[in-house]
Design a protein around this motif. Structure first.
Motif, PDB file in Angstrom:
ATOM      1  N   ARG A   1       0.918  30.848 -10.805  1.00 29.45           N
ATOM      2  CA  ARG A   1       1.456  32.060 -11.425  1.00 29.45           C
ATOM      3  C   ARG A   1       1.575  33.144 -10.359  1.00 29.45           C
ATOM      4  O   ARG A   1       0.607  33.401  -9.639  1.00 29.45           O
ATOM      5  CB  ARG A   1       0.525  32.529 -12.539  1.00 29.45           C
ATOM      6  N   PRO A   2       2.745  33.765 -10.208  1.00 29.60           N
ATOM      7  CA  PRO A   2       2.887  34.822  -9.197  1.00 29.60           C
ATOM      8  C   PRO A   2       1.856  35.927  -9.419  1.00 29.60           C
ATOM      9  O   PRO A   2       1.742  36.458 -10.515  1.00 29.60           O
ATOM     10  CB  PRO A   2       4.307  35.345  -9.419  1.00 29.60           C
ATOM     11  N   MET A   3       1.092  36.249  -8.395  1.00 21.73           N
ATOM     12  CA  MET A   3       0.025  37.248  -8.498  1.00 21.73           C
ATOM     13  C   MET A   3       0.245  38.316  -7.443  1.00 21.73           C
ATOM     14  O   MET A   3       0.369  38.008  -6.258  1.00 21.73           O
ATOM     15  CB  MET A   3      -1.338  36.589  -8.279  1.00 21.73           C
ATOM     16  N   LEU A   4       0.311  39.560  -7.869  1.00 22.79           N
ATOM     17  CA  LEU A   4       0.476  40.673  -6.949  1.00 22.79           C
ATOM     18  C   LEU A   4      -0.769  41.551  -6.987  1.00 22.79           C
ATOM     19  O   LEU A   4      -1.282  41.865  -8.066  1.00 22.79           O
ATOM     20  CB  LEU A   4       1.683  41.522  -7.337  1.00 22.79           C
ATOM     21  N   ASN A   5      -1.237  41.966  -5.818  1.00 22.66           N
ATOM     22  CA  ASN A   5      -2.336  42.925  -5.693  1.00 22.66           C
ATOM     23  C   ASN A   5      -1.751  44.211  -5.125  1.00 22.66           C
ATOM     24  O   ASN A   5      -1.222  44.223  -4.007  1.00 22.66           O
ATOM     25  CB  ASN A   5      -3.422  42.373  -4.776  1.00 22.66           C
ATOM     26  N   VAL A   6      -1.828  45.263  -5.908  1.00 18.00           N
ATOM     27  CA  VAL A   6      -1.197  46.534  -5.544  1.00 18.00           C
ATOM     28  C   VAL A   6      -2.275  47.604  -5.405  1.00 18.00           C
ATOM     29  O   VAL A   6      -3.105  47.784  -6.301  1.00 18.00           O
ATOM     30  CB  VAL A   6      -0.174  46.965  -6.615  1.00 18.00           C
ATOM     31  N   GLY A   7      -2.275  48.304  -4.277  1.00 21.77           N
ATOM     32  CA  GLY A   7      -3.189  49.426  -4.079  1.00 21.77           C
ATOM     33  C   GLY A   7      -2.452  50.738  -4.288  1.00 21.77           C
ATOM     34  O   GLY A   7      -1.283  50.860  -3.924  1.00 21.77           O
TER      35      GLY A   7
ATOM     36  N   ASN B   1       5.857  36.267 -16.511  1.00 19.16           N
ATOM     37  CA  ASN B   1       5.017  35.241 -15.877  1.00 19.16           C
ATOM     38  C   ASN B   1       4.207  35.775 -14.696  1.00 19.16           C
ATOM     39  O   ASN B   1       3.400  35.051 -14.124  1.00 19.16           O
ATOM     40  CB  ASN B   1       5.880  34.067 -15.405  1.00 19.16           C
ATOM     41  N   PHE B   2       4.447  37.017 -14.326  1.00 18.80           N
ATOM     42  CA  PHE B   2       3.747  37.594 -13.183  1.00 18.80           C
ATOM     43  C   PHE B   2       2.400  38.165 -13.621  1.00 18.80           C
ATOM     44  O   PHE B   2       2.261  38.695 -14.726  1.00 18.80           O
ATOM     45  CB  PHE B   2       4.568  38.719 -12.559  1.00 18.80           C
ATOM     46  N   ALA B   3       1.409  38.087 -12.749  1.00 17.00           N
ATOM     47  CA  ALA B   3       0.111  38.735 -12.957  1.00 17.00           C
ATOM     48  C   ALA B   3      -0.054  39.820 -11.895  1.00 17.00           C
ATOM     49  O   ALA B   3       0.328  39.624 -10.738  1.00 17.00           O
ATOM     50  CB  ALA B   3      -1.017  37.720 -12.844  1.00 17.00           C
ATOM     51  N   ILE B   4      -0.602  40.976 -12.278  1.00 22.03           N
ATOM     52  CA  ILE B   4      -0.734  42.108 -11.359  1.00 22.03           C
ATOM     53  C   ILE B   4      -2.137  42.698 -11.466  1.00 22.03           C
ATOM     54  O   ILE B   4      -2.657  42.870 -12.570  1.00 22.03           O
ATOM     55  CB  ILE B   4       0.300  43.208 -11.661  1.00 22.03           C
ATOM     56  N   SER B   5      -2.726  43.000 -10.324  1.00 26.02           N
ATOM     57  CA  SER B   5      -3.973  43.760 -10.267  1.00 26.02           C
ATOM     58  C   SER B   5      -3.713  45.041  -9.487  1.00 26.02           C
ATOM     59  O   SER B   5      -3.116  44.999  -8.403  1.00 26.02           O
ATOM     60  CB  SER B   5      -5.080  42.960  -9.571  1.00 26.02           C
ATOM     61  N   VAL B   6      -4.137  46.173 -10.030  1.00 26.63           N
ATOM     62  CA  VAL B   6      -3.940  47.475  -9.379  1.00 26.63           C
ATOM     63  C   VAL B   6      -5.304  48.016  -8.942  1.00 26.63           C
ATOM     64  O   VAL B   6      -6.246  48.059  -9.746  1.00 26.63           O
ATOM     65  CB  VAL B   6      -3.243  48.474 -10.317  1.00 26.63           C
ATOM     66  N   TYR B   7      -5.380  48.426  -7.676  1.00 24.66           N
ATOM     67  CA  TYR B   7      -6.636  48.926  -7.102  1.00 24.66           C
ATOM     68  C   TYR B   7      -6.483  50.398  -6.715  1.00 24.66           C
ATOM     69  O   TYR B   7      -5.501  50.790  -6.095  1.00 24.66           O
ATOM     70  CB  TYR B   7      -7.009  48.114  -5.857  1.00 24.66           C
ATOM     71  N   ASP B   8      -7.476  51.182  -7.081  1.00 27.19           N
ATOM     72  CA  ASP B   8      -7.564  52.599  -6.732  1.00 27.19           C
ATOM     73  C   ASP B   8      -8.215  52.691  -5.354  1.00 27.19           C
ATOM     74  O   ASP B   8      -9.353  52.256  -5.177  1.00 27.19           O
ATOM     75  CB  ASP B   8      -8.409  53.283  -7.817  1.00 27.19           C
ATOM     76  N   MET B   9      -7.515  53.250  -4.342  1.00 27.47           N
ATOM     77  CA  MET B   9      -7.999  53.161  -2.966  1.00 27.47           C
ATOM     78  C   MET B   9      -7.769  54.467  -2.205  1.00 27.47           C
ATOM     79  O   MET B   9      -6.933  55.278  -2.591  1.00 27.47           O
ATOM     80  CB  MET B   9      -7.268  52.032  -2.216  1.00 27.47           C
ATOM     81  N   GLU B  10      -8.522  54.619  -1.113  1.00 27.92           N
ATOM     82  CA  GLU B  10      -8.214  55.682  -0.155  1.00 27.92           C
ATOM     83  C   GLU B  10      -7.398  55.084   0.998  1.00 27.92           C
ATOM     84  O   GLU B  10      -7.306  53.868   1.148  1.00 27.92           O
ATOM     85  CB  GLU B  10      -9.486  56.350   0.360  1.00 27.92           C
ATOM     86  N   GLU B  11      -6.793  55.964   1.791  1.00 28.67           N
ATOM     87  CA  GLU B  11      -5.793  55.543   2.773  1.00 28.67           C
ATOM     88  C   GLU B  11      -6.316  54.527   3.788  1.00 28.67           C
ATOM     89  O   GLU B  11      -5.670  53.495   4.028  1.00 28.67           O
ATOM     90  CB  GLU B  11      -5.263  56.782   3.501  1.00 28.67           C
ATOM     91  N   GLU B  12      -7.488  54.774   4.374  1.00 24.10           N
ATOM     92  CA  GLU B  12      -8.024  53.868   5.393  1.00 24.10           C
ATOM     93  C   GLU B  12      -8.239  52.471   4.820  1.00 24.10           C
ATOM     94  O   GLU B  12      -7.875  51.462   5.432  1.00 24.10           O
ATOM     95  CB  GLU B  12      -9.355  54.418   5.946  1.00 24.10           C
TER      96      GLU B  12
END
Length: 216
Positions: free
Chosen positions: A22-28, A51-62
């Motif tokens: 399954r297409p999985m994207l990790n997005v910050g 059909n896509f799975a996505i995870s979104v992460y809360d992040m700082e720039e570094e």
């Protein structure tokens, strides 16, 4: 490294084509942009690509740039330009953010507010290492304020908004984030405007490149 990346991309494409994966994207997303703002993008994308799975992460720039480099996330969403070396990354402009002064307990005329007026009232800011902390410090220095008063520094814009609702304090917040949270009052435009360019940042040698292109 180039050969390995090419092979990884080929394997990923074959597995997707044969429905073995399954297409999985990790997005910050940069913490000061507010991860709730990614919800509309994710919802629309899921409707058109179920059909896509996505995870979104809360992040700082570094952290975001490091995780992009190490392929722990596929796409970053941040403000550009910045003072980092971005030669290893590509970017796509999304939109422009307008920063406003949010102070719901402060009674003022509905007019643009100056830097001096902002600093006459308790101000909430980000921790010193954050991107927005550096950007806002530059903003005030451009207006002749080289030093800021003692500040409350909070970890994310949601905490800052909540603090300002409960206390006599103000904060500089994205107008778009306030709108996404349903906040339509209690903020003022800036006499000297502050606009920030929101961009997707990515490495195009990622093995998930076709999936990334579909999302972006």
């Amino acid at each position: 490294e180039h050969i390995i990346e090419t092979l990884e991309r080929a394997i990923h494409s074959i597995r997707l084509a044969n429905k073995l994966e399954r297409p999985m994207l990790n997005v910050g997303i940069l913490r000061s942009i507010g991860d709730v703002r990614m919800n509309a993008h994710v919802a629309y994308f899921q409707q058109t690509n179920p059909n896509f799975a996505i995870s979104v992460y809360d992040m700082e720039e570094e952290e975001m740039l490091l995780d992009l480099r190490e392929n722990r996330i596929d796409i970053g969403t941040c403000y550009l330009p910045n003072n980092k070396d971005m030669s290893a990354y590509e970017s796509i402009a999304l939109r422009e953010d307008s920063v406003v002064y949010y102070a719901p307990k402060r009674e003022m005329e509905n007019r643009p507010i100056t830097c001096e007026e902002i600093l006459d009232f308790p101000l909430v800011m980000y921790p010193p290492k954050y991107f927005m902390s550096h950007r806002l410090k530059s903003y005030f220095s451009e207006e002749g304020r080289q030093s800021l008063p003692q500040l409350v520094r909070l970890s994310n814009p949601y905490a800052m908004i909540d603090y300002c609702k409960r206390n006599e304090a103000g904060a500089l917040i994205s107008r778009h984030l306030l709108g996404a949270l349903g906040i339509t009052e209690g903020f003022y435009t800036l006499a000297k405007s502050l606009h920030l360019q929101v961009c997707f940042v990515y490495r195009n040698n990622n093995s998930k490149w076709e999936t990334m292109k579909t999302f972006m």
